[in-house]
Design a protein around this motif. Sequence first.
Motif, PDB file in Angstrom:
ATOM      1  N   GLY A 157      49.294  12.562  62.511  1.00  0.00           N
ATOM      2  CA  GLY A 157      48.855  13.598  63.446  1.00  0.00           C
ATOM      3  C   GLY A 157      49.284  13.366  64.870  1.00  0.00           C
ATOM      4  O   GLY A 157      48.872  14.110  65.765  1.00  0.00           O
ATOM      5  N   ALA A 158      50.131  12.357  65.109  1.00  0.00           N
ATOM      6  CA  ALA A 158      50.559  12.082  66.478  1.00  0.00           C
ATOM      7  C   ALA A 158      51.557  13.113  66.986  1.00  0.00           C
ATOM      8  O   ALA A 158      51.803  13.214  68.183  1.00  0.00           O
ATOM      9  CB  ALA A 158      51.186  10.684  66.567  1.00  0.00           C
ATOM     10  N   GLY A 159      52.118  13.896  66.073  1.00  0.00           N
ATOM     11  CA  GLY A 159      53.081  14.901  66.489  1.00  0.00           C
ATOM     12  C   GLY A 159      54.449  14.327  66.798  1.00  0.00           C
ATOM     13  O   GLY A 159      55.216  14.909  67.571  1.00  0.00           O
ATOM     14  N   LEU A 160      54.756  13.196  66.200  1.00  0.00           N
ATOM     15  CA  LEU A 160      56.004  12.500  66.467  1.00  0.00           C
ATOM     16  C   LEU A 160      56.612  12.084  65.134  1.00  0.00           C
ATOM     17  O   LEU A 160      55.975  11.395  64.347  1.00  0.00           O
ATOM     18  CB  LEU A 160      55.738  11.267  67.337  1.00  0.00           C
ATOM     19  CG  LEU A 160      56.927  10.459  67.832  1.00  0.00           C
ATOM     20  CD1 LEU A 160      57.729  11.259  68.861  1.00  0.00           C
ATOM     21  CD2 LEU A 160      56.453   9.147  68.460  1.00  0.00           C
ATOM     22  N   ALA A 161      57.847  12.495  64.884  1.00  0.00           N
ATOM     23  CA  ALA A 161      58.495  12.177  63.619  1.00  0.00           C
ATOM     24  C   ALA A 161      59.367  10.941  63.763  1.00  0.00           C
ATOM     25  O   ALA A 161      60.094  10.809  64.747  1.00  0.00           O
ATOM     26  CB  ALA A 161      59.347  13.351  63.152  1.00  0.00           C
ATOM     27  N   PRO A 162      59.322  10.031  62.802  1.00  0.00           N
ATOM     28  CA  PRO A 162      60.201   8.857  62.848  1.00  0.00           C
ATOM     29  C   PRO A 162      61.578   9.171  62.305  1.00  0.00           C
ATOM     30  O   PRO A 162      61.737   9.953  61.376  1.00  0.00           O
ATOM     31  CB  PRO A 162      59.477   7.851  61.951  1.00  0.00           C
ATOM     32  CG  PRO A 162      58.765   8.712  60.948  1.00  0.00           C
ATOM     33  CD  PRO A 162      58.383   9.972  61.675  1.00  0.00           C
ATOM     34  N   PHE A 163      62.595   8.547  62.895  1.00  0.00           N
ATOM     35  CA  PHE A 163      63.954   8.572  62.356  1.00  0.00           C
ATOM     36  C   PHE A 163      64.434   7.133  62.409  1.00  0.00           C
ATOM     37  O   PHE A 163      64.663   6.581  63.491  1.00  0.00           O
ATOM     38  CB  PHE A 163      64.870   9.475  63.177  1.00  0.00           C
ATOM     39  CG  PHE A 163      66.260   9.625  62.599  1.00  0.00           C
ATOM     40  CD1 PHE A 163      66.533  10.642  61.691  1.00  0.00           C
ATOM     41  CD2 PHE A 163      67.283   8.749  62.946  1.00  0.00           C
ATOM     42  CE1 PHE A 163      67.815  10.786  61.153  1.00  0.00           C
ATOM     43  CE2 PHE A 163      68.551   8.885  62.409  1.00  0.00           C
ATOM     44  CZ  PHE A 163      68.822   9.903  61.509  1.00  0.00           C
ATOM     45  N   THR A 164      64.554   6.507  61.247  1.00  0.00           N
ATOM     46  CA  THR A 164      64.833   5.073  61.189  1.00  0.00           C
ATOM     47  C   THR A 164      66.286   4.805  60.842  1.00  0.00           C
ATOM     48  O   THR A 164      66.832   5.380  59.904  1.00  0.00           O
ATOM     49  CB  THR A 164      63.920   4.394  60.149  1.00  0.00           C
ATOM     50  OG1 THR A 164      62.554   4.636  60.495  1.00  0.00           O
ATOM     51  CG2 THR A 164      64.147   2.898  60.135  1.00  0.00           C
ATOM     52  N   VAL A 165      66.891   3.923  61.632  1.00  0.00           N
ATOM     53  CA  VAL A 165      68.271   3.517  61.435  1.00  0.00           C
ATOM     54  C   VAL A 165      68.281   2.048  61.018  1.00  0.00           C
ATOM     55  O   VAL A 165      67.798   1.188  61.767  1.00  0.00           O
ATOM     56  CB  VAL A 165      69.095   3.701  62.719  1.00  0.00           C
ATOM     57  CG1 VAL A 165      70.542   3.263  62.500  1.00  0.00           C
ATOM     58  CG2 VAL A 165      69.025   5.148  63.206  1.00  0.00           C
ATOM     59  N   ALA A 166      68.805   1.757  59.841  1.00  0.00           N
ATOM     60  CA  ALA A 166      68.862   0.382  59.355  1.00  0.00           C
ATOM     61  C   ALA A 166      70.232  -0.212  59.661  1.00  0.00           C
ATOM     62  O   ALA A 166      71.262   0.399  59.383  1.00  0.00           O
ATOM     63  CB  ALA A 166      68.603   0.325  57.859  1.00  0.00           C
ATOM     64  N   VAL A 167      70.228  -1.409  60.236  1.00  0.00           N
ATOM     65  CA  VAL A 167      71.462  -2.140  60.495  1.00  0.00           C
ATOM     66  C   VAL A 167      71.752  -3.002  59.271  1.00  0.00           C
ATOM     67  O   VAL A 167      71.038  -3.962  58.994  1.00  0.00           O
ATOM     68  CB  VAL A 167      71.336  -3.000  61.771  1.00  0.00           C
ATOM     69  CG1 VAL A 167      72.635  -3.782  62.015  1.00  0.00           C
ATOM     70  CG2 VAL A 167      71.005  -2.132  62.978  1.00  0.00           C
ATOM     71  N   ASP A 168      72.744  -2.626  58.517  1.00  0.00           N
ATOM     72  CA  ASP A 168      73.174  -3.239  57.254  1.00  0.00           C
ATOM     73  C   ASP A 168      72.371  -2.723  56.064  1.00  0.00           C
ATOM     74  O   ASP A 168      72.933  -2.204  55.123  1.00  0.00           O
ATOM     75  CB  ASP A 168      73.143  -4.762  57.305  1.00  0.00           C
ATOM     76  CG  ASP A 168      74.532  -5.369  57.202  1.00  0.00           C
ATOM     77  OD1 ASP A 168      75.472  -4.643  56.849  1.00  0.00           O
ATOM     78  OD2 ASP A 168      74.677  -6.565  57.489  1.00  0.00           O
TER      79      ASP A 168
END
Length: 228
Positions: free
Chosen positions: A165-176
């Motif tokens: 409910g924070a109103g913030l979407a995660p976008f995760t970038v994995a290194v390797d």
Amino acid sequence: MLTISQMRAAEAEAINSGRVTGFELMERAGAGVVAAMAERWPGSDGITAAPYAGQIVLVLCGPGNNGGDGYVVARRLAEGGADVRVLALGDPAELKGDARLAFDAWQGATGPFTRNAMCAIADEAVARGQDWLVIVDALFGIGQRGPLDKVTDPVGALIDHMMGGAGLAPFTVAVDLPTGYDADTGEALARRPLWADLTVTFHAPKPVHGMPHFLDTELVIVDIGLPQ
């Protein structure tokens, strides 16, 4: 496709030949990650060279060379105008070799790898009006060994906080590769391995990248100048 041992042998051969240093490979890797991120930045028009400028970005750096890649990513994002927040797993002062060089070149603040620190950064991004928080997972890369629950649990708590409910979407970038998996076997090394929307690996894919649980994750392979 290369296994862990094959990838390490390729890097060692290039370094031992004198054609390139380990730090140069790290710089190329970090630059490649940032370029891949810029092309796929959430909410971007795909044209802006530095779509991350002015945005809070969270970079999670581990205690080895994958963390070193993360410090290069952090520095290059900051040079492009991002408000980069680095949280370090372990004491960065204990980093060795190329990872230590990358940390020293970063020169920015480095906070503690805790749930509270992560959630505070997410809350600040909400207050800034961001719709997304890009999270860079540069914790362990291909060298990880389990169990990793003490590492993955705080990040999982951050994702839960954002999705609750924070109103913030995660976008995760994995290194390797995302933290919580064995690069050769795909075995889960934590009860809740990390997810990646984008994985950026180097020179060649690793066995884990072709496994069914990664088919929905975009994979970018960055050429860091190793012999084919």
